[in-house]
Design a protein around this motif. Sequence first.
Motif, PDB file in Angstrom:
ATOM      1  N   ARG A  25       0.835  -1.210   0.000  1.00 38.83           N
ATOM      2  CA  ARG A  25       0.000   0.000   0.000  1.00 38.83           C
ATOM      3  C   ARG A  25       0.870   1.261   0.000  1.00 38.83           C
ATOM      4  O   ARG A  25       0.521   2.261  -0.605  1.00 38.83           O
ATOM      5  N   TYR A 150      -3.214   0.811   7.543  1.00 44.46           N
ATOM      6  CA  TYR A 150      -3.486  -0.613   7.319  1.00 44.46           C
ATOM      7  C   TYR A 150      -3.162  -1.419   8.584  1.00 44.46           C
ATOM      8  O   TYR A 150      -3.961  -2.242   9.034  1.00 44.46           O
ATOM      9  N   HIS A 351      -8.074   1.568   4.390  1.00 51.70           N
ATOM     10  CA  HIS A 351      -7.570   2.644   3.523  1.00 51.70           C
ATOM     11  C   HIS A 351      -7.790   4.012   4.159  1.00 51.70           C
ATOM     12  O   HIS A 351      -7.572   5.025   3.499  1.00 51.70           O
TER      13      HIS A 351
END
Length: 439
Positions: A25, A150, A351
Amino acid sequence: MTDPAPLYADHLRVLMQRAGTALERGGLDHLVIPSGTQHAKLFDDQAYPFFVNPQFKAWLPLLRVPHSWIVYTPGQRPKLIFLQPFDYWHAVPDAPSGWWVAHFDIHIIRTPDQALPLLPGDAARCAILGEPQSTLGAFAPNNPEAVVQYLEYHRSYKTPYEVALMRQAQQLAVRGHRAAEAAFRAGASEFAIHMAYCAAVGQDANDLPYGNIIALNEHCAVLHYTELGRTAPAPSRSFLIDAGADAGGYAADITRTYATDTGSEFQALIDAVDQAQQGMCRAVRAGTDYRQLHIDAHLTLAGILRDFDVLKVSPEAALASGVSAAFFPHGLGHPIGLQVHDVAGFAASDHGGRIERPQGHPYLRMTRVLEPGMVVTIEPGLYFVDMLLEELRGNGHADAVNWSRVDAFRPYGGIRIEDEVLCTEGEADNLTRPVFAAA
Ligand code: GLY
Ligand code: MN
Ligand code: MN
């Protein structure tokens, strides 16, 4: 009790999986976590007590190792850089031992800067999670938002290893709560009760997950009363203790309230809150919105106040007008784990995004829908707080309250009952009650 040791390998596997996705991410290659540093007191040569970076203790039950580092690169074994200084002034941390040692590549260093050559080659490719003071050379904590979001979101789902440690923390705390109740019944001061608690748990202020709240009489109305009066009041009428314990970096957070006169009306009020609290704990089920539990708690508690002739209006009216919030002025509870008020209580997703609190409930710390693996506290309370009662009078709600009944309860301060509850696929798993029952 469940031994955490055999559960550790699976816990670590979960952490490595999460770290891998978090790094994707963030578009980064390595996770680097400094344990933290000692912080000096201003104009002094003394340091504040050391509290380890929670991101660090998520990986290892090591709580007292400043200037150490964890490095994880997907596909490789995690690395621990462990500072064991040459020092004859202070106790040096023992060489690493325990169930987790076999899972790490361990590098002992003797000075903090010896960590530098052991960190990944390019600091710019690292997610470095820590405080600014941990900076070493080019390794300045950057706490990339996508990575932190996360990891924090998924920390809400406890692994079996974590639950085992949380159960251990409950055992320790309940030992302390038993000793504290005995000290209260023997007429001890708040300070003496605190000492009895710490001795029974085997932990003190540097170990406990938060400062003990030990309150007698009117002090029970101060939500976070941590003054620890040195003299016992005469008489001691009521006792509220909100005190936890630590096990391997995981917190317990338990509250009980007692009356000296077990035949008193205040005892009856405690019993009513206690019964109601157990119902609220049973309502911790997958799919339930914690915000709804909080609102339901307002209605239940206002119903108790009405039964005890303190309120003259319906629970629904008390909730709508804010009258219930004068008596129950905090949130129903919060996530708990590595931190007593654990992270991600408002997280909308891994997110980012935030689930707001309901209007008029500014202190709620948990707004998510419950899912299996989450551990939350359930801690309803009823208090007689002069400041809030004065506000009620000033706000035009004086008629909702039977003030002579308030006067009768004011000398006892208030009541809070708090347990930890694990959300499962089925019934709620109350981590606290069975431990009291067995003690
Ligand atoms: N002991 C602090 C709390 O209950 O949240
Ligand atoms: Mn508490
Ligand atoms: Mn709590």
